[in-house]
Enzyme design. Structure first.
Site, PDB file in Angstrom:
ATOM      1  N   LYS A  20       0.812  -1.230   0.000  1.00 56.08           N
ATOM      2  CA  LYS A  20       0.000   0.000   0.000  1.00 56.08           C
ATOM      3  C   LYS A  20       0.842   1.275   0.000  1.00 56.08           C
ATOM      4  O   LYS A  20       0.448   2.297   0.567  1.00 56.08           O
ATOM      5  CB  LYS A  20      -0.958   0.007   1.195  1.00 56.08           C
ATOM      6  N   ASP A  67      -8.088  -6.862   9.784  1.00 58.32           N
ATOM      7  CA  ASP A  67      -9.454  -6.356   9.659  1.00 58.32           C
ATOM      8  C   ASP A  67     -10.512  -7.452   9.708  1.00 58.32           C
ATOM      9  O   ASP A  67     -11.643  -7.204  10.136  1.00 58.32           O
ATOM     10  CB  ASP A  67      -9.614  -5.523   8.386  1.00 58.32           C
TER      11      ASP A  67
END
Length: 526
Positions: A212, A247
């Site tokens: 990312k 997550d």
């Protein structure tokens, strides 16, 4: 007219009458021929339009889209393969080479809704970083305060120590604003760190690779919880990181606080992943104790399902093209068939295929020859466009027209809109059925009579048909004696991290009290 009358007429008058009759006959023939020719030319186009207004009835269009259709039998076969791959990930013998890694998360207890107190959470998964204060009131009631901080580009690619100092500074600023800094209470903190990690305990995980856009030095192969805690201690902040989660685990835990039957966390957004509660006797890679509860949440990392070629029979030429042009060819195969990062691109490739076969945008091809338009550029058809197109009902196609104009298609016809919507529906339906089949494997494996799956992610949250298509598929694939429910998670990466921290703190205090009691008992006996 009698012959006597004709004989009395002048010759010039007879000639004029004949000429007029001949001209009239010729004109009639020409007009009739033109009308007939026009009818013959227009007839195929009329039929073509009629067929395109129901694209699913057009054999040529369906031939292109047939490769996207997956039968229930094919899904059942895929489910058997996925379970074999999961078992390979759980076995110490085959784990290293397994595509589906099945990492133990060391989270073994879920919230029961009675937890109370204040817990901090940090959520780092991109350029934005969140700090949260969650106030648990029991009875599944929560109050949440949060603030978003930006991670500067220089910090994302600089020294790792600077990154964690920046996180600590953001935490300090937030706690100061909430009047809990230096309050005399050490707050438990849960850390959602959405980067690939090898977890070694509930509060210990080593970064395996940055993603990312991050590339901070001195962090890969290091314990990120330790680095964070050192930065917190350096500034004298009254907080202790007691857990690190991803997550999916956060999603499961956030839903479990309100629904104790939650046993699965599923992410369907830019990427896809799932976790679930597994019995310890099935986890061959487990290196912890076997005390109660004899279970642990497993992070499947199922996005990599198929990396070893076992999904080749379900992949299309569009899937292969997306994989080849991606930044990680041969990796995350299942994810590339489902998730939001790739769905729009699959639609774009199919549109171009139909355009090449002259099945789309007929009569306007000269207008659509601008190769700088979004349609001709990779990533030009966003996945949010798929959701927008599928919200259209009726015959106006206002949303679809707007999307097509955004990608450079001016004045699309009714038929163009109908075909594009049909493509979007087929692509998203395939993704939903694949995700539903994967979820059915987890539900059947857990085997309890009532199971809730907490789901989060932009694809699931915003697509108008995804949930419905998943559930329809699962009704066929889930064992008939199991009742299942899909629940939209509320801020899994934030609240979920806090839940893990709260449960970890609760277990720590319980173990401490037990140890103190045992020590006291022994001293009294002696």
């Amino acid at each position: 007219m009698s012959l006597d009358l004709v004989s009395t007429l002048p010759y010039d008058s007879i000639t004029s009458l004949v000429r007029k009759a001949a001209y009239g006959l010729v004109t009639t023939c020409i007009l009739g021929t033109a009308v007939y020719a026009g009818y013959r030319v227009a007839l195929p186009e009329k039929h073509l339009i009629k067929r395109h207004r129901h694209p699913e009835l057009n054999d040529q269009i369906e031939k292109v889209l047939d490769s996207l259709k997956i039968s229930d039998e094919q899904l059942i076969h895929m489910m058997h393969i996925l379970e074999e791959e999961m078992n390979a990930g759980l076995s110490p013998v085959t784990h290293k080479k397994a595509s589906v890694k099945m990492f133990p998360t060391y989270v073994r207890n879920i919230p029961n809704g009675t937890e109370v107190g204040q817990v901090l959470a940090l959520d780092l998964g991109g350029t934005n970083f969140r700090v949260l204060l969650i106030d648990l009131h029991g009875n599944s009631k929560i109050e949440l305060t949060s603030k978003i901080f930006v991670i500067p580009q220089s910090t994302m690619i600089g020294d790792g120590k600077h990154l964690f100092r920046h996180l600590a500074e953001c935490l300090e600023e937030f706690m100061q604003k909430e009047n809990i800094l230096n309050s005399g209470t050490c707050y438990p903190l849960g850390f959602t760190f959405s980067f690939p990690c090898q977890q070694e305990s509930l509060a210990s995980a080593r970064l395996t690779a940055w993603t990312k856009g991050f590339s901070c030095s001195g962090v890969v192969n290091e314990d990120v919880v330790k680095l964070l805690q050192e930065a917190i201690n350096e500034k004298g902040i009254n907080a202790k990181c007691v857990s690190l989660v991803n997550d999916t685990v956060g999603t499961l835990m956030a839903c479990a606080y309100k629904d104790p039957s939650t046993a699965i966390g599923l992410i369907l957004g830019t990427g896809t992943n799932a976790c679930y509660i597994e019995s310890l006797d099935r986890v061959g890679t487990w290196n912890g104790d076997y005390n109660e509860p004899k279970q642990v949440i497993i992070n499947t990392e199922w996005g990599a399902f198929g990396d070893n070629g076992r999904l080749k029979h379900l992949r299309t030429k569009y899937d292969e093209e997306i994989d080849i042009s991606s930044i990680n060819p041969g990796k995350q195969i299942f994810e590339k068939m489902i998730s939001g990062m790739y769905m729009g691109e699959i639609v774009r490739l199919i549109i171009l295929d139909l355009l090449q076969h002259e099945l789309l945008f007929l009569g306007h091809r000269d207008t659509y020859s601008d190769y700088k338009a979004a349609l001709y550029n990779r990533g030009g058809f966003y996945t949010k466009f798929v959701s927008t197109v599928e919200t259209d009902e009726g015959i106006k196609f206002s949303n679809t027209r707007r999307v097509l104009e955004d990608i450079g298609i001016q004045n699309p016809t009714y038929d163009d809109c109908a075909i594009v919507q049909h493509i979007c529906r087929q692509v998203s339906k395939r993704a939903a059925r694949l995700a539903g089949a994967g979820l059915a494997v987890l539900i059947n494996r857990i085997g309890k009579s009532n199971i809730t799956a907490g789901v989060d992610g932009s694809l699931y949250r915003f697509h108008p048909r995804f949930k419905r298509n998943m559930e329809r598929c699962m009704e066929t694939l889930v064992n008939k004696d199991i009742k299942f429910k899909l629940t939209l998670s509320d801020d899994g990466s934030g609240k979920g991290a806090a839940m893990v921290a709260c449960v970890a703190e609760r277990i720590f205090e319980h173990d401490k009290e037990t140890a103190d009691y045992e020590t006291l008992t022994k001293s009294l006996i002696n």
